[in-house]
Enzyme design. Structure first.
Site, PDB file in Angstrom:
ATOM      1  N   CYS A  14      66.747  20.708  19.049  1.00  0.00           N
ATOM      2  CA  CYS A  14      67.235  20.208  20.338  1.00  0.00           C
ATOM      3  C   CYS A  14      66.717  18.795  20.552  1.00  0.00           C
ATOM      4  O   CYS A  14      65.916  18.279  19.768  1.00  0.00           O
ATOM      5  CB  CYS A  14      66.781  21.119  21.487  1.00  0.00           C
ATOM      6  SG  CYS A  14      64.992  21.261  21.622  1.00  0.00           S
ATOM      7  N   CYS A  17      62.964  18.227  20.584  1.00  0.00           N
ATOM      8  CA  CYS A  17      62.278  18.071  19.290  1.00  0.00           C
ATOM      9  C   CYS A  17      62.287  16.602  18.863  1.00  0.00           C
ATOM     10  O   CYS A  17      61.270  16.065  18.410  1.00  0.00           O
ATOM     11  CB  CYS A  17      62.955  18.931  18.230  1.00  0.00           C
ATOM     12  SG  CYS A  17      62.861  20.698  18.535  1.00  0.00           S
ATOM     13  N   CYS A  81      46.876   9.499 -25.073  1.00  0.00           N
ATOM     14  CA  CYS A  81      45.783  10.426 -24.766  1.00  0.00           C
ATOM     15  C   CYS A  81      45.873  10.823 -23.297  1.00  0.00           C
ATOM     16  O   CYS A  81      46.701  10.302 -22.546  1.00  0.00           O
ATOM     17  CB  CYS A  81      44.420   9.803 -25.065  1.00  0.00           C
ATOM     18  SG  CYS A  81      44.034   8.367 -24.023  1.00  0.00           S
ATOM     19  N   CYS A  84      45.890   8.228 -20.524  1.00  0.00           N
ATOM     20  CA  CYS A  84      47.179   7.616 -20.192  1.00  0.00           C
ATOM     21  C   CYS A  84      47.895   8.431 -19.121  1.00  0.00           C
ATOM     22  O   CYS A  84      48.439   7.886 -18.155  1.00  0.00           O
ATOM     23  CB  CYS A  84      48.068   7.526 -21.440  1.00  0.00           C
ATOM     24  SG  CYS A  84      47.406   6.546 -22.787  1.00  0.00           S
ATOM     25  N   ASP A 484      54.541  47.707  -3.400  1.00  0.00           N
ATOM     26  CA  ASP A 484      55.545  48.306  -2.525  1.00  0.00           C
ATOM     27  C   ASP A 484      55.965  49.655  -3.105  1.00  0.00           C
ATOM     28  O   ASP A 484      55.916  49.862  -4.319  1.00  0.00           O
ATOM     29  CB  ASP A 484      56.747  47.362  -2.426  1.00  0.00           C
ATOM     30  CG  ASP A 484      57.908  47.993  -1.667  1.00  0.00           C
ATOM     31  OD1 ASP A 484      57.701  48.414  -0.526  1.00  0.00           O
ATOM     32  OD2 ASP A 484      59.002  48.071  -2.255  1.00  0.00           O
ATOM     33  N   ASP A 681      60.016  44.207  -4.672  1.00  0.00           N
ATOM     34  CA  ASP A 681      61.364  43.994  -5.207  1.00  0.00           C
ATOM     35  C   ASP A 681      62.398  43.693  -4.136  1.00  0.00           C
ATOM     36  O   ASP A 681      63.506  43.283  -4.453  1.00  0.00           O
ATOM     37  CB  ASP A 681      61.822  45.236  -5.980  1.00  0.00           C
ATOM     38  CG  ASP A 681      62.213  46.376  -5.049  1.00  0.00           C
ATOM     39  OD1 ASP A 681      61.434  46.667  -4.113  1.00  0.00           O
ATOM     40  OD2 ASP A 681      63.288  46.962  -5.242  1.00  0.00           O
ATOM     41  N   ASP A 685      59.904  42.456   1.184  1.00  0.00           N
ATOM     42  CA  ASP A 685      58.638  42.161   0.511  1.00  0.00           C
ATOM     43  C   ASP A 685      58.369  40.657   0.443  1.00  0.00           C
ATOM     44  O   ASP A 685      57.254  40.255   0.107  1.00  0.00           O
ATOM     45  CB  ASP A 685      58.661  42.720  -0.925  1.00  0.00           C
ATOM     46  CG  ASP A 685      58.775  44.230  -0.950  1.00  0.00           C
ATOM     47  OD1 ASP A 685      58.183  44.878  -0.083  1.00  0.00           O
ATOM     48  OD2 ASP A 685      59.472  44.752  -1.833  1.00  0.00           O
TER      49      ASP A 685
END
Length: 791
Positions: A14, A17, A81, A84, A484, A681, A685
């Site tokens: 809105c 905000c 290396c 770097c 779960d 799953d 969850d």
């Protein structure tokens, strides 16, 4: 002078905000902000006194809003290396609104940035200014990847052979001098042979050292150039001035040759770390048999589109993702799940590109192509995991970032003190060269990423997808695993076991209302009710205004009446009285009982049973044996939860837990000092998966669960958790071994060199072989086998 900046902000609902963001930003000194709600854009005018853009963006985020980000992967060139990689990472992170991670092993930079504030051109320019090269990362076909690696290998091999050709006389000289003083080459001949090695064969070291110094940093090439140049120019002065001092051309030549050999061996070993990813890319065929104009024509997979219908013959590989329209066949999905047992595919079943059709012909409609296939998703996850950085690597990055400058200081001190104490400039010079040469931090930078690359590749082949390196690291720290119940601990395929209608109510009416309310739900219990009603030939009416209340039940309008389906407490809350004794008896059998009401009439109960997964008991037992506490969470009632927990061998369980309650449970265990894992799953969850230290999702579960989890178990079983924990432990063991070797090597090698106890040639050989040993040790991880494969 002011600077104008614009970027997108999310979360504004809105005008209030937008006004709030403006107020927050305009409080900052030197900032003039205008926020447009319609375009969701923030316009900034910044003067010289304004804070850094990162501070401004953090202020927006702290207020509860989001700042749009994009990701970019750049391939890097010129790194020699880990120093770097650390240098490039620091340079990129200094840019406004930019967060970058640079991986030395994969030679890639993963950059998250705010569009409008930072641009890809900024990153490329910054990297080039630092003396390195970059270009946008492109996913290549397997044959292209192999060709690139082969070309790089041949180039490195030819470079080494040229270097070795000039160096052989020096090695022969060193061998003969070991037995006698006969065989010393004239100084002028040594100069002629050493010069092309020093300035042509080692030219890349000079270029890369200059680029590093120009960018304000020192890397391994600086050490090599300093060490070999000191030995070369000292010998050059002896030859030109005809001084009565030893020559050390063989030292500089030998060091360059041995480093080149080490680079060649390292390249050979490192290219094997990408074999796992390439094997995934090779799974997709190049041709699809497409139905067109009443016949079948072969078409490149790149030209297959969603909606096309293709044929998969016996023994062929499925080209892209799709839905089976006709036919039935066993399909080997080991590339996706790691499970070797074929899966029967028939009408309406989904098939995935890269899987192998066995004995039947399938007619399939395309649903996913290109980057939208399951195989492409797996490859992308593996690439991201291999390119990410584990927290265990941070110490190595910090050390390597300051290591080279520290070694240069140590080398200078070695020369000055050695010369001052011994008065022997030659001895001091050789000790200095040894310090510079042996201190290369390459092995330190390769220690972690090479092991991570091998580990994530192995996981993909075993049906375990790690979203990032931190997930691979955190898994082995697990102390508590929250599981779960429905669809995770159980098979997730409940069936209706009892339909008990109230007095004067027909079962058909009860099932009709229940099926109507559950018709649009993907919950396993809902699907079971709908399928049972369909099997009885019951046609459910259309339910309207259906509203699911997570963990409780469903409310909707059926035939103009309010209808309810849900738990005992849910039905009581809505004014229905149930038979508590009957429900208790059913729940004591481990069944889930839902009640159904319509209008003011209670219609009856539906009891459903869901069996444990075949490997649930053995997996729980193995987890407990490993010292991991297993906790079961479920939205089901206390009695049903207790029965299922007892069957699985779980002592700790929590019943009647709403989705948000699952996340709270995770936080509670975490607050108690546990490293908490969550295995789930379903959609409900997702909050708990996000809250866990490390989260696991069953690959056949809901998309949001897979997208939220840190680790996806593509096999449809629980034993994948054991495999993931085992692989995590094996990978981190290799990381620790590599870091130990790298730290001990430098810790012991530098002091020995500083005290003159290490010949520069031996130092060069040891430095080259340290990187090879670290990569080779990581490749030993390929001997790992999933524990579940032994069951």
């Amino acid at each position: 002078m002011s600077n104008a900046v614009s970027f997108s902000v999310g979360g504004m609902t809105c005008a209030a905000c937008a006004a709030r963001i403006e107020k927050i930003l305009n409080r900052l000194e030197g900032v003039e902000a205008t926020v447009n709600l319609a375009s969701e854009k923030v316009q900034l005018q910044l003067d010289a006194s304004a804070p850094p853009l990162n501070t401004i963006i953090d202020a927006i985020r702290k207020a509860g809003f989001t700042v749009e980000q994009q990701s970019l992967t750049l391939s890097l060139t010129g790194m020699t290396c880990s120093a770097c990689a650390t240098r490039i990472e620091k340079i990129l992170n200094r840019l406004p609104a930019t967060q970058a991670t640079v991986n030395f092993a994969t030679e890639q930079a993963l950059i998250h940035f705010v569009p409008g504030v930072a641009t890809p051109e900024n990153f490329v320019a910054a990297i080039e200014k630092a003396g390195y090269g970059s270009f946008p990362f492109q996913e290549e076909k397997p044959e292209s990847l192999r060709a690139q690696r082969e070309e790089a290998w041949l180039k490195e091999r030819n470079h080494f052979l040229l270097t070795a050709a000039f160096s052989i006389p020096f090695f022969v000289q060193m061998i003969t001098m070991f037995f006698s003083h006969i065989g010393m080459m004239p100084g002028w001949l040594q100069l002629v042979l050493a010069t092309p090695v020093q300035f042509f064969c080692a030219g890349r070291f000079y270029r890369q050292a200059w680029n590093a110094l120009r960018g304000g940093a020192a890397n391994m090439d600086v050490l090599v150039v300093l060490g070999t140049s000191i030995a070369y120019f000292f010998s050059l002065a002896v030859v030109l001035l005809k001084l009565d001092l030893p020559l050390y051309f063989e030292t500089s030549v030998s060091i360059i040759t041995l480093i080149s050999l080490g680079k060649l061996m390292e390249m050979r070993a490192r290219r094997q770390t990408g074999a796992g990813l390439e094997s995934l890319l090779q799974l997709q065929p190049q041709i699809a048999h497409i139905e067109s104009n009443g016949g079948i024509s072969d078409r490149p997979v790149a030209d297959v589109f969603i909606g096309d219908i293709f044929i998969v013959r016996p023994g062929e590989t499925v080209p892209v993702d799709g839905i089976v329209l006709e036919g039935a066949s066993d399909v080997n999905e080991a590339m996706l799940t790691g499970e070797s047992v074929p899966v029967l595919k028939q009408k309406t079943d989904q098939v995935f590109g890269g899987t192998m059709n066995a004995n039947g012909m399938l007619r399939v409609k395309t649903t996913g192509v290109g980057t939208n296939t399951a195989l492409a998703h797996i490859v992308k996850m593996v690439e991201q995991a291999q390119g990410s950085k584990a927290s265990v690597q941070r110490l190595a990055d910090k050390v390597s970032g300051i290591f080279v400058p520290a070694i240069i200081v140590i080398a200078a001190i070695t020369f000055l003190i050695g010369w001052g104490i011994t008065g022997n400039i030659t001895w001091s010079l050789i000790s200095t060269v040894s310090v510079l040469v042996i201190a290369c931090p390459c092995s330190l930078g390769l220690a972690t990423p090479t092991a991570i690359m091998v580990g994530t590749g192995l996981g993909a082949r075993a049906g375990i997808l790690f979203r990032n390196a931190d997930a691979l690291e955190q898994a082995q720290k697990l102390t508590t695993l929250i599981v779960d119940k429905t669809g995770t601990l159980t098979q997730g395929k409940p069936t209706v076991s009892d339909v008990i209608s109230a007095a004067g109510v027909r079962q058909e009416d009860l099932l009709s209302v229940a099926s109507a309310l559950e018709a649009g739900s993907e919950h396993p219990l809902a699907r079971a009710i709908v399928e049972y009603a369909d099997s009885k030939g019951i046609k459910a009416p259309l339910a309207k205004s259906v509203n699911a209340i997570p963990g409780m039940g469903v409310i909707g309008q059926v035939d103009g009446f309010s209808a309810y389906l849900g738990s005992q407490n849910f039905l009581k809350k809505n004014g229905f009285i149930e038979n508590d004794t009957l429900i208790s008896n059913l729940e004591e059998e481990g069944k889930t009982v839902v009640g159904v009401g319509k209008g003011e009439q209670f219609l009856g109960f539906i009891a459903l049973s869901d069996h444990l997964r075949p490997d649930a008991v053995s997996t729980v037992k193995a987890l407990k044996k490993a010292g991991i506490t297993v906790v079961m969470l479920t939205g089901d009632n206390e009695r049903t939860a207790r029965v299922v927990a007892q069957q699985a061998g779980i002592e700790n369980y929590m019943a009647a837990v709403l989705p948000e309650g699952k996340a709270d449970a995770v936080k509670k265990f975490h607050a108690s000092g546990h490293c908490v894992g969550m295995l789930g799953d379903g959609i409900n969850d997702a909050p708990a998966l996000a809250a866990a230290d490390v989260s696991f999702a069953i690959g056949t579960g809901a998309d949001i669960a897979r997208d939220t989890a840190d680790i996806v178990l593509m096999r449809n079983n629980l034993a994948g958790v054991l495999d993931a924990l085992s692989l995590s432990q094996a990978t981190l063991a290799k990381v620790r071994q590599n870091l130990f070797f790298a730290f001990v090597y430098n810790t012991l090698g530098v002091p020995l060199a500083a005290f003159g106890l290490l010949n520069p040639i031996i130092a060069g050989a040891a430095m080259a072989m340290s990187s090879v040993s670290v990569v080779t040790n990581a490749l030993l991880l390929n001997h790992w086998k999933p524990p579940s494969s032994y069951k």
